[in-house]
Design a protein around this motif. Structure first.
Motif, PDB file in Angstrom:
ATOM      1  N   HIS A   1      13.052  13.191  -8.244  1.00 39.13           N
ATOM      2  CA  HIS A   1      12.687  13.088  -6.835  1.00 39.13           C
ATOM      3  C   HIS A   1      11.347  12.356  -6.722  1.00 39.13           C
ATOM      4  CE1 HIS A   1      15.809  15.970  -5.453  1.00 39.13           C
ATOM      5  NE2 HIS A   1      15.779  16.231  -6.749  1.00 39.13           N
ATOM      6  N   VAL A   2      11.308  11.320  -5.891  1.00 44.53           N
ATOM      7  CA  VAL A   2      10.129  10.463  -5.808  1.00 44.53           C
ATOM      8  C   VAL A   2       9.791  10.138  -4.359  1.00 44.53           C
ATOM      9  CG1 VAL A   2      10.630   9.448  -8.080  1.00 44.53           C
ATOM     10  CG2 VAL A   2      11.481   8.327  -6.021  1.00 44.53           C
ATOM     11  N   ALA A   3       8.533   9.838  -4.108  1.00 38.85           N
ATOM     12  CA  ALA A   3       8.091   9.423  -2.777  1.00 38.85           C
ATOM     13  C   ALA A   3       8.309   7.931  -2.567  1.00 38.85           C
ATOM     14  CB  ALA A   3       6.615   9.784  -2.569  1.00 38.85           C
ATOM     15  N   ASP A   4       8.189   7.133  -3.628  1.00 37.34           N
ATOM     16  CA  ASP A   4       8.314   5.681  -3.547  1.00 37.34           C
ATOM     17  C   ASP A   4       9.406   5.231  -4.514  1.00 37.34           C
ATOM     18  OD1 ASP A   4       8.028   2.897  -3.836  1.00 37.34           O
ATOM     19  OD2 ASP A   4       5.854   2.983  -3.523  1.00 37.34           O
ATOM     20  N   VAL A   5      10.610   5.046  -3.989  1.00 38.90           N
ATOM     21  CA  VAL A   5      11.774   4.726  -4.814  1.00 38.90           C
ATOM     22  C   VAL A   5      11.555   3.424  -5.586  1.00 38.90           C
ATOM     23  CG1 VAL A   5      14.234   4.135  -4.768  1.00 38.90           C
ATOM     24  CG2 VAL A   5      13.381   6.044  -3.388  1.00 38.90           C
ATOM     25  N   ASP A   6      11.044   2.383  -4.929  1.00 38.12           N
ATOM     26  CA  ASP A   6      10.851   1.098  -5.607  1.00 38.12           C
ATOM     27  C   ASP A   6       9.841   1.197  -6.742  1.00 38.12           C
ATOM     28  OD1 ASP A   6      12.752  -0.227  -4.080  1.00 38.12           O
ATOM     29  OD2 ASP A   6      11.288  -0.812  -2.561  1.00 38.12           O
ATOM     30  N   ALA A   7       8.738   1.908  -6.528  1.00 37.05           N
ATOM     31  CA  ALA A   7       7.733   2.075  -7.585  1.00 37.05           C
ATOM     32  C   ALA A   7       8.313   2.874  -8.753  1.00 37.05           C
ATOM     33  CB  ALA A   7       6.482   2.764  -7.039  1.00 37.05           C
ATOM     34  N   ALA A   8       9.086   3.901  -8.452  1.00 40.85           N
ATOM     35  CA  ALA A   8       9.684   4.718  -9.511  1.00 40.85           C
ATOM     36  C   ALA A   8      10.717   3.917 -10.297  1.00 40.85           C
ATOM     37  CB  ALA A   8      10.326   5.973  -8.917  1.00 40.85           C
ATOM     38  N   LYS A   9      11.497   3.100  -9.620  1.00 42.42           N
ATOM     39  CA  LYS A   9      12.472   2.263 -10.323  1.00 42.42           C
ATOM     40  C   LYS A   9      11.755   1.314 -11.272  1.00 42.42           C
ATOM     41  CE  LYS A   9      15.296   0.295  -7.444  1.00 42.42           C
ATOM     42  NZ  LYS A   9      16.032  -0.192  -6.262  1.00 42.42           N
ATOM     43  N   ALA A  10      10.676   0.703 -10.833  1.00 42.12           N
ATOM     44  CA  ALA A  10       9.915  -0.204 -11.702  1.00 42.12           C
ATOM     45  C   ALA A  10       9.318   0.553 -12.881  1.00 42.12           C
ATOM     46  CB  ALA A  10       8.814  -0.902 -10.900  1.00 42.12           C
ATOM     47  N   PHE A  11       8.784   1.750 -12.645  1.00 44.30           N
ATOM     48  CA  PHE A  11       8.165   2.549 -13.699  1.00 44.30           C
ATOM     49  C   PHE A  11       9.190   2.930 -14.771  1.00 44.30           C
ATOM     50  CE2 PHE A  11       6.722   6.499 -15.644  1.00 44.30           C
ATOM     51  CZ  PHE A  11       5.412   6.202 -15.955  1.00 44.30           C
ATOM     52  N   TYR A  12      10.307   3.518 -14.384  1.00 41.22           N
ATOM     53  CA  TYR A  12      11.299   3.978 -15.352  1.00 41.22           C
ATOM     54  C   TYR A  12      12.066   2.826 -15.993  1.00 41.22           C
ATOM     55  CZ  TYR A  12      10.311   8.816 -14.300  1.00 41.22           C
ATOM     56  OH  TYR A  12       9.685  10.033 -14.175  1.00 41.22           O
ATOM     57  N   SER A  13      12.225   1.737 -15.276  1.00 42.79           N
ATOM     58  CA  SER A  13      12.845   0.554 -15.877  1.00 42.79           C
ATOM     59  C   SER A  13      11.976   0.028 -17.012  1.00 42.79           C
ATOM     60  CB  SER A  13      13.046  -0.524 -14.816  1.00 42.79           C
ATOM     61  OG  SER A  13      13.565  -1.687 -15.400  1.00 42.79           O
TER      62      SER A  13
ATOM     63  N   GLY B   1      20.255  10.572 -11.495  1.00 41.91           N
ATOM     64  CA  GLY B   1      20.007   9.912 -10.227  1.00 41.91           C
ATOM     65  C   GLY B   1      18.537   9.927  -9.881  1.00 41.91           C
ATOM     66  N   LEU B   2      18.143   8.972  -9.066  1.00 40.59           N
ATOM     67  CA  LEU B   2      16.783   8.862  -8.541  1.00 40.59           C
ATOM     68  C   LEU B   2      16.914   8.917  -7.033  1.00 40.59           C
ATOM     69  CD1 LEU B   2      13.767   7.882  -9.498  1.00 40.59           C
ATOM     70  CD2 LEU B   2      14.510   5.754  -8.443  1.00 40.59           C
ATOM     71  N   MET B   3      16.153   9.789  -6.389  1.00 40.86           N
ATOM     72  CA  MET B   3      16.299   9.903  -4.938  1.00 40.86           C
ATOM     73  C   MET B   3      14.963  10.119  -4.254  1.00 40.86           C
ATOM     74  SD  MET B   3      18.001  13.692  -4.436  1.00 40.86           S
ATOM     75  CE  MET B   3      18.014  13.594  -2.658  1.00 40.86           C
ATOM     76  N   ALA B   4      14.909   9.737  -2.999  1.00 43.09           N
ATOM     77  CA  ALA B   4      13.699   9.917  -2.204  1.00 43.09           C
ATOM     78  C   ALA B   4      13.412  11.410  -2.074  1.00 43.09           C
ATOM     79  CB  ALA B   4      13.870   9.272  -0.836  1.00 43.09           C
ATOM     80  N   ARG B   5      12.161  11.782  -2.301  1.00 45.36           N
ATOM     81  CA  ARG B   5      11.718  13.175  -2.198  1.00 45.36           C
ATOM     82  C   ARG B   5      11.858  13.631  -0.745  1.00 45.36           C
ATOM     83  NH1 ARG B   5       8.903  16.083  -5.747  1.00 45.36           N
ATOM     84  NH2 ARG B   5       8.271  14.321  -7.012  1.00 45.36           N
ATOM     85  N   THR B   6      12.300  14.855  -0.531  1.00 42.64           N
ATOM     86  CA  THR B   6      12.506  15.362   0.824  1.00 42.64           C
ATOM     87  C   THR B   6      11.304  16.117   1.372  1.00 42.64           C
ATOM     88  OG1 THR B   6      13.548  17.368  -0.028  1.00 42.64           O
ATOM     89  CG2 THR B   6      15.002  15.516   0.513  1.00 42.64           C
ATOM     90  N   GLY B   7      10.283  16.297   0.571  1.00 40.33           N
ATOM     91  CA  GLY B   7       9.069  16.974   1.006  1.00 40.33           C
ATOM     92  C   GLY B   7       7.877  16.342   0.327  1.00 40.33           C
ATOM     93  N   PRO B   8       6.704  16.935   0.482  1.00 42.61           N
ATOM     94  CA  PRO B   8       5.512  16.356  -0.141  1.00 42.61           C
ATOM     95  C   PRO B   8       5.558  16.455  -1.663  1.00 42.61           C
ATOM     96  CG  PRO B   8       4.990  18.460   0.909  1.00 42.61           C
ATOM     97  CD  PRO B   8       6.410  18.132   1.257  1.00 42.61           C
ATOM     98  N   ALA B   9       4.982  15.462  -2.325  1.00 42.60           N
ATOM     99  CA  ALA B   9       4.905  15.464  -3.787  1.00 42.60           C
ATOM    100  C   ALA B   9       3.893  16.509  -4.243  1.00 42.60           C
ATOM    101  CB  ALA B   9       4.485  14.082  -4.290  1.00 42.60           C
ATOM    102  N   PRO B  10       4.119  17.120  -5.407  1.00 41.68           N
ATOM    103  CA  PRO B  10       3.123  18.041  -5.956  1.00 41.68           C
ATOM    104  C   PRO B  10       1.815  17.297  -6.210  1.00 41.68           C
ATOM    105  CG  PRO B  10       5.187  18.189  -7.173  1.00 41.68           C
ATOM    106  CD  PRO B  10       5.289  17.005  -6.267  1.00 41.68           C
TER     107      PRO B  10
END
Length: 129
Positions: free
Chosen positions: A7-19, A54-63
């Motif tokens: 679960h991530v706040a910024d899907v594009d940034a997370a995709k780049a990071f894990y890629s 799967g990678l998905m947009a976080r539904t609440g605030p990030a820790p």
């Protein structure tokens, strides 16, 4: 079939990071566009579809950054723990646990992914070493 989600706040940034970190690719899930859901594919997910992800947009605030483990911890094989750890730190990640050797297991480290998740990496001990 086992499945994990990140679960991530910024899907594009997370995709780049894990890629960059694990060589994963991402495919928008049909019907999942509204929630920003992407299927994760790559060698480090699991051979023979033994594991899906799967990678998905976080539904609440990030820790808060630097807080303790916040959910399950995922750990993936890497060929060079130190190189992967340093790549992560140079690409938006933060230290959670620096690389350490564990006899009979391998060299392990944990990083924060910049999205409120902790992910582990391990370069397993080679047989006979």
């Amino acid at each position: 079939m086992p499945h994990f989600e990140i679960h991530v706040a910024d899907v594009d940034a997370a995709k780049a990071f894990y890629s960059g970190l694990f060589g994963w690719s991402f495919t928008p899930m049909p019907g999942g566009e509204e929630i920003g859901y992407h299927l994760i594919e790559g060698e480090k997910i699991g051979a023979g579809n033994a594991l899906t992800a799967g990678l998905m947009a976080r539904t609440g605030p990030a820790p808060d950054a630097g807080s303790g483990v916040r959910g399950g911890t995922m750990t993936f094989d890497v060929s060079d723990c130190d190189a992967s750890y340093n790549w992560a730190l140079s690409n938006g990640g933060a230290e959670a646990l620096p690389p350490q050797d564990y006899p009979g297991i391998g060299r392990c480290a944990y990083i924060e992914d910049g999205q409120g998740n902790i992910v582990g990496m391990i370069a397993p001990t080679k047989e006979g070493n």
